[in-house]
Enzyme design. Sequence first.
Site, short mmCIF file in Angstrom:
data_model
loop_
_atom_site.label_atom_id
_atom_site.label_comp_id
_atom_site.label_asym_id
_atom_site.label_seq_id
_atom_site.Cartn_x
_atom_site.Cartn_y
_atom_site.Cartn_z
N HIS A 34 0.81 -1.21 0.00
CA HIS A 34 0.00 0.00 0.00
C HIS A 34 0.85 1.27 0.00
CE1 HIS A 34 -3.67 2.31 0.70
NE2 HIS A 34 -3.03 2.96 1.66
N HIS A 95 -10.00 3.67 -0.82
CA HIS A 95 -10.32 3.20 0.52
C HIS A 95 -11.19 1.96 0.37
CE1 HIS A 95 -9.93 5.17 4.70
NE2 HIS A 95 -8.75 5.07 4.13
#
Length: 734
Positions: A34, A95
């Site tokens: 990430h 998200h």
Amino acid sequence: MSLPDADRELVVAELGRDPTPAETVLFENLWSEHCAYRSSRPLLSAFSSEGDQVVVGPGDDAAVVRLPTYDADGNEVDSTDSAGETYVTLGIESHNHPSYVDPYDGAATGVGGIVRDTLSMGAYPIALADSLYFGGFDREHSRYLLEGVVEGIADYGNAIGVPTVAGSVEFHDGYEGNPLVNVACVGLLDEERLVTAEAQSAGNKLVLVGNATGRDGLGGASFASEDLAEDAETEDRPAVQVGDPYSEKLLIEANEELVDESLVESARDLGAAGLGGASSELVAKGGFGADIDLDRVHQREPNMSALEILLAESQERMCYEVRAENLPRVTEIAEKYDLGCSVIGEVAEGNYVCTKDGETVVDVPPEFLAEGAPMNDLDSVEPEQPDRDLPDAELEEAFEAVVGSPSTASKRWVYRQYDHEVGLRTAVRPGDDAAVMAIREAGAARSAAESSNGDSRETGAGLAISSGANPNWTTCAPYDGARAVALENATNLAAKGATPLAAVDCLNGGNPEKPEVYGGFRGIVDGLADMCRDLSVPVVGGNVSLYNDSVSGPIPPTPTLAAVGTKAGYDAPPAAFAGEGELLLVGESGGALGGSEFLARMGGSDAFPALPENASEVLTALAEVADREETLAVHDVSHGGLAVSLAEMVTAEAGADVTLGSLLTLFDETPGRAVVETTDAEAVREALDGVAPVTTLGAATTDGTLSLSVAGETVEYDAAAVSELRGALARELD
């Protein structure tokens, strides 16, 4: 949480010792997929990020580009006068995992994070665009996720006063176990207000402003770098942050004052990996280290450990670099807005050092921590193109199936919940091809009313915004589908008369360790990069989200693109029929139905349609046509083909009488095309002469009826019937 053995060996070799517990979790999170893009960074060099308009490209919290300035006659003028230049910021983030575990808070904090990325550049946020992807709409869980995500976006965006003006909503079985929530933000600033995330000088203080640090969001970066487990909704709830939009609004206003008074040397939003990520990356970018006392961090909960303070992803927090003499004023502004403010340390030479209770818990080279993650060398397999196997279909059945599909149906149920006019800039609202924002002032004045007193320098620029992707396209053909996504977003801008300025991307994929998944991901990266280069659109920033995999399988490779374009003035042709002109189709069919909603609904397969080789020329001509006085309406042709475009253009007062030669013509989704209603068809043909074909479709009418004749079959729908077909979402969700 644990650091993989191979990474631990590298860390031990660099440090000459075993890492402390706090160092271990810092490396685990900052070296996660990430944060470090370990599987994707080797591919991202395919993107071109340069251009005369680019001020800050990839690598900061948000990108910055110059906004053209126009005079009263619509001519671009030199903006480098004494009043300075006007910039816009572009940023996008995902998200995804948090929005599966907790759709409301996951989506809301996605909005909050991308807004703070905008603040950290010295900009004032003026627009949001959200692109959302869910499993089949017929599934109760997909509708539950949709409702929660939309409510989270609406409540957060509306509360902070930033309009949501663009985006997309797609439904595809591949997202059943892993929805995607991609949020983009556009900001506005003058050149003298520009701030970056690069520390400027040793001795400057590091100041944490905003909400207190709690235990929410612990390990969020590592959580986002793993496949979703079957019990993720319960087991991973602590990794999801909880947002507070009212504190975010105060932070927006405080940031505005801090930047206005030149009190900020550099800034970073506290997002993935929390304070540890933001502070270490900020000093590493400047070539410095830091001395941080974690006991000075204002905390919401007692007895927090060093690990928790460093890794918590509590929301509504910013890290600022501030000169010592400016600390009293920074504290005063924070107190004015009832925000916490802690001087947690300072920029230093040497290592990134953190202490807790008088003991050193972190002492590492900052560049090694922020940039030292090794890249992955993964195998990939290219997907095969499908063969042609078209179904036999009746016109009426096919038209109603495609126009009534949840993915092509009206998204009004979604965007009516968003405040899209706060700030008084929205000239073209959601529901059109692209939103258009009126940039009346040359800077970050917060509303049109504030800039209407005559003191501000006019820019005369309309800023068009489009965002989205089509999973049917990229499932059928990742490379060509991604090229089509880029072309489609650029066509949306051109349909409003705008010329592309820049774009950011959110590249979503499944588990890259699976060769067929990584092959599809590689395809969307290359396809998006190639078409953006062909269109001369610099991709100035973005986000990568991998491991979007669950017990349901991997998601389709999904290259969300958020693109902006500019035009002189704020007016744009509507996407609805006026009822007074001839109807033309601008652009050439790709001759295939692969990836189309028609095949998704009716069955069958086909190759992906060919895209125009001169796409940039086509869009330039289309933008010129859109700005002509004789042009009454323009609407792009893409998802659902002409069937959906014509249905979307019908109103109670205006319809159309259209004749086509085949079902393929009606349902072909080749982007780079548009329906144009005009009172001067010859002028349109002249503008496209030698560039793209112009086909007569029929004429607009004043009876609010859509009459379609296709290969000898004819169907007719009045405006009420069309509205009923397109109302699938509202009927199920209201």
